[in-house]
Design a protein around this motif. Sequence first.
Motif, PDB file in Angstrom:
ATOM      1  N   ILE A 191       0.921  -1.258  -0.119  1.00  0.00           N
ATOM      2  CA  ILE A 191      -0.051   0.219   0.171  1.00  0.00           C
ATOM      3  C   ILE A 191       0.962   1.230   0.044  1.00  0.00           C
ATOM      4  CG2 ILE A 191      -1.578   1.235   1.390  1.00  0.00           C
ATOM      5  CD1 ILE A 191      -2.857  -1.355   2.330  1.00  0.00           C
ATOM      6  N   PHE A 192       2.052   1.089   0.847  1.00  0.00           N
ATOM      7  CA  PHE A 192       2.702   2.359   0.902  1.00  0.00           C
ATOM      8  C   PHE A 192       4.307   2.064   0.218  1.00  0.00           C
ATOM      9  CE2 PHE A 192       0.295   2.619   4.733  1.00  0.00           C
ATOM     10  CZ  PHE A 192      -0.265   3.905   4.551  1.00  0.00           C
ATOM     11  N   GLU A 272       3.683   1.742 -11.895  1.00  0.00           N
ATOM     12  CA  GLU A 272       2.965   1.071 -12.936  1.00  0.00           C
ATOM     13  C   GLU A 272       2.389  -0.098 -12.726  1.00  0.00           C
ATOM     14  OE1 GLU A 272       2.200   2.772 -16.066  1.00  0.00           O
ATOM     15  OE2 GLU A 272       2.846   4.650 -15.138  1.00  0.00           O
ATOM     16  N   GLU A 273       3.058  -1.141 -12.364  1.00  0.00           N
ATOM     17  CA  GLU A 273       2.730  -2.369 -11.977  1.00  0.00           C
ATOM     18  C   GLU A 273       1.548  -2.514 -11.053  1.00  0.00           C
ATOM     19  OE1 GLU A 273       6.432  -2.396  -9.497  1.00  0.00           O
ATOM     20  OE2 GLU A 273       5.444  -1.302 -11.152  1.00  0.00           O
ATOM     21  N   THR A 274       0.653  -3.615 -11.220  1.00  0.00           N
ATOM     22  CA  THR A 274      -0.307  -4.064 -10.074  1.00  0.00           C
ATOM     23  C   THR A 274       0.508  -4.709  -8.870  1.00  0.00           C
ATOM     24  OG1 THR A 274      -2.054  -4.067 -11.719  1.00  0.00           O
ATOM     25  CG2 THR A 274      -2.270  -4.917  -9.540  1.00  0.00           C
ATOM     26  N   LEU A 275       0.461  -4.368  -7.722  1.00  0.00           N
ATOM     27  CA  LEU A 275       1.139  -5.171  -6.799  1.00  0.00           C
ATOM     28  C   LEU A 275      -0.129  -6.095  -6.189  1.00  0.00           C
ATOM     29  CD1 LEU A 275       3.004  -1.972  -5.225  1.00  0.00           C
ATOM     30  CD2 LEU A 275       3.885  -3.538  -6.975  1.00  0.00           C
ATOM     31  N   PHE A 276       0.638  -7.141  -5.749  1.00  0.00           N
ATOM     32  CA  PHE A 276      -0.309  -8.128  -5.232  1.00  0.00           C
ATOM     33  C   PHE A 276       0.045  -8.650  -3.611  1.00  0.00           C
ATOM     34  CE2 PHE A 276      -0.984  -8.801  -9.676  1.00  0.00           C
ATOM     35  CZ  PHE A 276      -2.125  -8.980  -9.780  1.00  0.00           C
ATOM     36  N   ILE A 284      -7.588 -15.990  11.257  1.00  0.00           N
ATOM     37  CA  ILE A 284      -9.040 -15.190  10.439  1.00  0.00           C
ATOM     38  C   ILE A 284     -10.020 -16.304  10.206  1.00  0.00           C
ATOM     39  CG2 ILE A 284      -7.477 -13.199   9.868  1.00  0.00           C
ATOM     40  CD1 ILE A 284      -7.824 -14.308   7.024  1.00  0.00           C
ATOM     41  N   THR A 285     -11.243 -15.589  10.217  1.00  0.00           N
ATOM     42  CA  THR A 285     -12.385 -16.288   9.989  1.00  0.00           C
ATOM     43  C   THR A 285     -13.155 -16.428   8.677  1.00  0.00           C
ATOM     44  OG1 THR A 285     -13.887 -14.809  11.010  1.00  0.00           O
ATOM     45  CG2 THR A 285     -12.778 -16.681  12.510  1.00  0.00           C
ATOM     46  N   SER A 286     -12.581 -15.385   8.018  1.00  0.00           N
ATOM     47  CA  SER A 286     -13.168 -14.950   6.589  1.00  0.00           C
ATOM     48  C   SER A 286     -12.477 -14.613   5.380  1.00  0.00           C
ATOM     49  CB  SER A 286     -14.507 -13.898   6.897  1.00  0.00           C
ATOM     50  OG  SER A 286     -13.874 -12.655   7.194  1.00  0.00           O
ATOM     51  N   MET A 287     -12.797 -14.730   4.330  1.00  0.00           N
ATOM     52  CA  MET A 287     -11.970 -14.186   3.128  1.00  0.00           C
ATOM     53  C   MET A 287     -12.431 -12.782   2.618  1.00  0.00           C
ATOM     54  SD  MET A 287     -11.929 -17.323   0.331  1.00  0.00           S
ATOM     55  CE  MET A 287     -13.645 -17.596   0.222  1.00  0.00           C
ATOM     56  N   SER A 288     -11.822 -12.205   2.233  1.00  0.00           N
ATOM     57  CA  SER A 288     -12.064 -10.871   1.724  1.00  0.00           C
ATOM     58  C   SER A 288     -10.778 -10.473   0.463  1.00  0.00           C
ATOM     59  CB  SER A 288     -11.881  -9.776   2.807  1.00  0.00           C
ATOM     60  OG  SER A 288     -10.647  -9.619   3.314  1.00  0.00           O
ATOM     61  N   ALA A 289     -11.346  -9.356  -0.312  1.00  0.00           N
ATOM     62  CA  ALA A 289     -10.363  -8.991  -1.234  1.00  0.00           C
ATOM     63  C   ALA A 289     -10.618  -7.311  -1.232  1.00  0.00           C
ATOM     64  CB  ALA A 289     -10.898  -9.580  -2.613  1.00  0.00           C
ATOM     65  N   ARG A 290      -9.482  -6.862  -1.633  1.00  0.00           N
ATOM     66  CA  ARG A 290      -9.543  -5.171  -1.616  1.00  0.00           C
ATOM     67  C   ARG A 290      -8.826  -4.790  -2.706  1.00  0.00           C
ATOM     68  NH1 ARG A 290      -7.451  -2.526   3.495  1.00  0.00           N
ATOM     69  NH2 ARG A 290      -6.626  -4.843   3.998  1.00  0.00           N
ATOM     70  N   VAL A 291      -9.195  -3.747  -3.505  1.00  0.00           N
ATOM     71  CA  VAL A 291      -8.464  -3.051  -4.586  1.00  0.00           C
ATOM     72  C   VAL A 291      -8.256  -1.678  -4.384  1.00  0.00           C
ATOM     73  CG1 VAL A 291      -8.343  -2.811  -7.144  1.00  0.00           C
ATOM     74  CG2 VAL A 291      -9.611  -4.822  -6.303  1.00  0.00           C
ATOM     75  N   TYR A 292      -7.012  -1.272  -4.172  1.00  0.00           N
ATOM     76  CA  TYR A 292      -6.686   0.040  -4.057  1.00  0.00           C
ATOM     77  C   TYR A 292      -6.294   0.696  -5.573  1.00  0.00           C
ATOM     78  CZ  TYR A 292      -6.230  -0.066   1.220  1.00  0.00           C
ATOM     79  OH  TYR A 292      -6.668  -0.328   2.449  1.00  0.00           O
ATOM     80  N   LEU A 293      -6.817   1.869  -5.813  1.00  0.00           N
ATOM     81  CA  LEU A 293      -6.411   2.620  -6.943  1.00  0.00           C
ATOM     82  C   LEU A 293      -5.920   4.038  -6.265  1.00  0.00           C
ATOM     83  CD1 LEU A 293      -9.494   2.084  -9.044  1.00  0.00           C
ATOM     84  CD2 LEU A 293      -7.030   0.878  -9.178  1.00  0.00           C
ATOM     85  N   VAL A 462      -3.045  -1.840  -6.391  1.00  0.00           N
ATOM     86  CA  VAL A 462      -2.870  -2.786  -5.310  1.00  0.00           C
ATOM     87  C   VAL A 462      -3.982  -3.813  -5.113  1.00  0.00           C
ATOM     88  CG1 VAL A 462      -1.641  -3.279  -3.010  1.00  0.00           C
ATOM     89  CG2 VAL A 462      -1.115  -1.268  -4.171  1.00  0.00           C
ATOM     90  N   ILE A 463      -3.582  -4.949  -5.047  1.00  0.00           N
ATOM     91  CA  ILE A 463      -4.581  -6.006  -4.828  1.00  0.00           C
ATOM     92  C   ILE A 463      -4.406  -6.836  -3.765  1.00  0.00           C
ATOM     93  CG2 ILE A 463      -6.018  -8.003  -5.784  1.00  0.00           C
ATOM     94  CD1 ILE A 463      -5.684  -6.867  -8.677  1.00  0.00           C
ATOM     95  N   LEU A 464      -5.118  -6.861  -2.753  1.00  0.00           N
ATOM     96  CA  LEU A 464      -5.105  -7.596  -1.445  1.00  0.00           C
ATOM     97  C   LEU A 464      -5.950  -8.626  -1.284  1.00  0.00           C
ATOM     98  CD1 LEU A 464      -4.698  -4.343   0.890  1.00  0.00           C
ATOM     99  CD2 LEU A 464      -2.943  -5.655  -0.498  1.00  0.00           C
ATOM    100  N   PHE A 465      -5.471  -9.829  -0.961  1.00  0.00           N
ATOM    101  CA  PHE A 465      -6.343 -10.928  -0.668  1.00  0.00           C
ATOM    102  C   PHE A 465      -6.235 -11.734   0.368  1.00  0.00           C
ATOM    103  CE2 PHE A 465      -7.933 -15.151  -1.125  1.00  0.00           C
ATOM    104  CZ  PHE A 465      -9.266 -15.084  -1.638  1.00  0.00           C
TER     105      PHE A 465
END
Length: 942
Positions: A191-192, A272-276, A284-293, A462-465
Amino acid sequence: MQFLSKLVSAFLLIALPAVAWTQLPEDFDMSAPLPVDPEVRVGELDNGLRYYIRKNGRPENRVSLRLVVNAGSLQEEDDQRGIAHFLEHMAFNGTKNFEKHELVNFLESIGMRFGQHLNASTSFDQTIYKLEVPWDDPEVIEKAFLILEDWASNISLDPFEIEAERGVVVEEWRSGQGAGQRIRDQQYPLIFFNSRYAKRLPIGSMFVVQNAPAERFADFYRKWYRPDLMGVIAVGDFDPDEIERQIITRFSRLENPEDAPERVEAEVPDHEETLFSIVSDPEITSMSARVYLKLDQDEDETGEDYRRHMIERIYFSLLNKRLSERTLEANPPYINASVGATGLARTKRAYVMSVGLVQGKVQEGISLLMAEVARASREGFSQSELDRVKADLIRGMDRAYEERENTQSSVFASEYTRAFTVDEPIPGIALERAMHHAFLKDLDVEEVNRVGDVFRKEENRVILFTAPEAEGYELPSEETLLAALEAGRAMDLGEYVDDVSDEPLLAEIPEPGEIVQERFHEEVEVYDWTLSNGARVIVKPTTFKNDQILMSAYSEGGSSLVSDDEFIPAMTATMLLGEAGIGPFNTIQLEKKLAGKTVRLSPSIGSTSESLSGSTSPQDLEDFFKLVYLQITDPNEKDLDKAYESVKFRLSEMVANRSKSPGAVFQDAIEEAYYGDHPRHQPLDIDRLQEMEARLSLEIFKDRFQNAGDFTFVFVGSIEVDSFREYVRTYLASLPTREGPPEKARELGDKPKSGRLSVDIKKGLEEKTTVRVFFNGEAEWSPENRYALAFARGLLNIRMREVLREDNGGVYGVSVFGSLGRLPSGSYSSGFGFSCDPGNAENLVRLGLLQIIELQEEGPRPENVQKVRELHLREHERGLKENGFWLNNLVGMVAEGRDFEEILSFPERVKAFDAQAAQEAAVLYYDMRNLLVAYLRPEYEE
C-alpha cells in the motif's frame, strides 16, 4: 489547501459576517479560498504557533482543549522508531509543574476520567493531546493551560520514569498483536510501496522502545516539539478574549531551536505495475479482497474543490446502495461489498473497492463487485437514484444547520485539528449548507457519472486478498484475481432495475384510540399517559437538540418466554423481519421510500425483554409513527422466505470458521465453564443454524410485539405536545393488545455455576495472554445496591490502573466491570480483565485480586472516594442536558417501578453516599468464593 499557511504574526483571519445563508452570496467566487467560519477566531503568534478559539455551549460549562504537534512517527530517525509515540506517554509521567501521577490525579479530582477526558494519540504525521475540563473554577482554568504549556515545552523525560513506562508501551504493542497485525505487516509495504510510511508505524520498534536512552527522547522532543509546528485549540463555554490572553501569554514565550530541521512531507511513489498481497492466516475466519487505486491528493481549498468532493461522495453513495442490494439476494454472491475514498498519506489517497467473499464463490464475488463498478462507470446512474441521494444530503445538511447551536465542542475541536494539520477548510455550517443547496440544485447526473472513470485505471493499483488457513480454502494466483477483475469488467448485467414502490407508507390510517389517563410530573417536566389499549406513553419535551426525537419502547418477557427449542428462531426473528421489510415494502423499497427523511427504527428481542428503539425529527414525526405502527402490526411476510435464505446463507459463512478465532474459542470455554451444555449458552455454529425457522420466527415476533398493553413507549426530544398527542392517539392507542396480566421474564435454569472455577485455553500464535476474572452469584437487587457496586467498580478501576499499569508496567489497560441484574431474579456479574506478557499473567491476576481484598478489608482511600464521587456528579451534570441520558433514565425508572423525580435527586444521593457501602459492595459482589479465572494463552510447539 494552503490558505491558512498565509497567516502572519498576530493576524486574525478575515471572516465573512455571520449570516444564516440559504443561498450563496451573489459575490461568491468558486475559485477563491473558502472563508473561515466567523464563529472561530484563528491567529498566529510571532513564533509560528497557531491557535483556534470558538465559544460553544455544548456541553455547558466545559471546554475541550487540544495541543496539536505537526510531527509524528515519520519524523523519527531509524534509531528513534517508536519515540514519537513513547514521548506522548511521557507527557503523563511528569512535567515541570506536575510530577508523576499528579496530572492524572488532578484531572480525576475534578471529575474527569483518564482516557475519556485526558488522552493523546500519535499517528504518522501528528501527535494530539486532548483535555476536557469543567469551566467553573479559575484555578482549574489556570491549571488546564499550564498542562498544555508543559506538554509543549516542559515534559520532564526523567530516565527513571522512561524505564518505568517501557513496559506499558510494550503492552500496548502486545495488545495489537494478532491476525490483523500479521496481515497488515504484509500489506503495508505494498500500500505504501517504496515509502517511508511502510517503515514508520507509530507503535515503532520494540527494540528501540525497550532500549533507547533518555537522550534520544530529548533529541526528538527538542527538534519537533516547537511552536512553528504547534496548534492550540480551545472550544467551549468561555470568554474567547480570556482564552486568547491565556494562549498569547503562555505560548508566546516558546522559542524555535536555531537548528530546527525542515519538516518534509513523505511521498508515496507511483508505480505502473499492479502489486499483489495474497495471504492466509490460521486465525482469521473469513475471506476478503480489496483493490486500491492510489491517487494524488486533491486540492481542498475553494468552492470548486468542495463541489468536486461532494460529487465524489454522491457517486460512492449511489454505488454502495447498489452493492448493498445484492447482499439481500437469497443466494448472494458476497457477504458485503463497498467502494469509497480513503486518505493514505498527506500526499496520497485511494479509491478502494472491498468485498467479503464466500467460500466457493471467490471469482464470482470479485467479478460481480467489479461488474457493478463497471456498469456504473459505463452506464451511470439514473436521475431517480440521484434524486434520493440528493434528498438525503440536503436533509442531513439542514439538520446539521438546525443543530448548529447544539454541536458538541469535541466535534469542532476535531475539525480545527484537521484545519491546522492538513489545511482543511472551516467555512462553517451556514456556508456549507448554502453550498450544498446551490450545488445540488442543478447537479446533472452525467457529471456524477464521470467520477467512475477513475475505476478504469490500472496504474498505481494494489490488490489484497486474505483467507483462512482452513480446509476448502485455496489461495488464488495473481492471474486468477486479475482474470476475475477483467471478467467483471466485461460482464453485462443488463440495465439496473430501480425497485421503487408507489404504495403510500401507510395505506389506511388506523382508527384512533384514546388517552384514558394523564399525569404530569412537574419536577421533571414529563407527561405520563395511559392509552385505551393499555399502553403507557412517557413524553419528555426538551430543547437540547432542535431536530431530534428519541424513542425507546420496552416490554418485559423476551426470549425467556419461548421454549429452548424455539430459542434460535427467537434470537434470529428481528434479523429476519428486519431484512424482509414491513408492510408492502421489502427492505430496498422501504429505504427508497424514506429517502430524505430522518427516521430510524430497530426492534430487538433480548433474553428478558423485547424493545423498539428509534429516532426521528419533528418534521418527520408522523412518518416515524407510521413506521412504528407498521413494524408492530404488519411485518412483511411475502419477502420472509427470501430474507431467511439470505440471512442463513451469510450467517453460515460468518460462523463456518469461528473456531479459528482465539477470542471466540476463549469465550465459548468460559460459557461452558459457567453453563455446561445448557441450550441457550451454546456457540452459534452451522448445526445450530439448522434450527432457524422463518415462520416460527414470524410467530414469535408477533407474539412478542403485538401486545401494546404490555409496552411502555418513552419519547424524549424536540416535541410539541399538542400535535404529538394526536399522533399517539392515532398510531399507538390503535395498536393491538391482549387481555391478561403483564408478562414477566421467567427463570430458565441457567444460572452460572458457583464456586471456584478455572479456564485455561491455549490458542493463538502471539506472545500474549488474555485474562478474564469473573465473579457471579445471586444478589438482592435495589437501586442502592446497584449504586454501591458502581462506586466500588470506580474505586477498583483507579487502583488497578495505578498498580497494574503505572506501578508495575504490566498492562496497557485494565477493564473493571460490575453490574447488578434484576431479571428474572437478582444477580451480580463483576470482574476485571487485561492482556499481558504470558510470563506475567498469574502475578498480575494476584495483584488485581489484592486490590479487591484491600478494598474489602481496609476500605477505600479517601482521595479515591472523592474522585469517584466527583466523576459521578460531573457525568450527571452533563447528562441532564442530553436527550440520551433522559431516555435511558426514564426507561430504567419505568422498568424498575421508580419515581421519575429520583433522576434529579441523584446528586444528593451521591454526596450522601457512605463509602463504607462501597466496601461492603466489594465484599458482596467480588466474592472470592464465586471466582472464575480464565486464561487465553499462546500455542507453543512441543
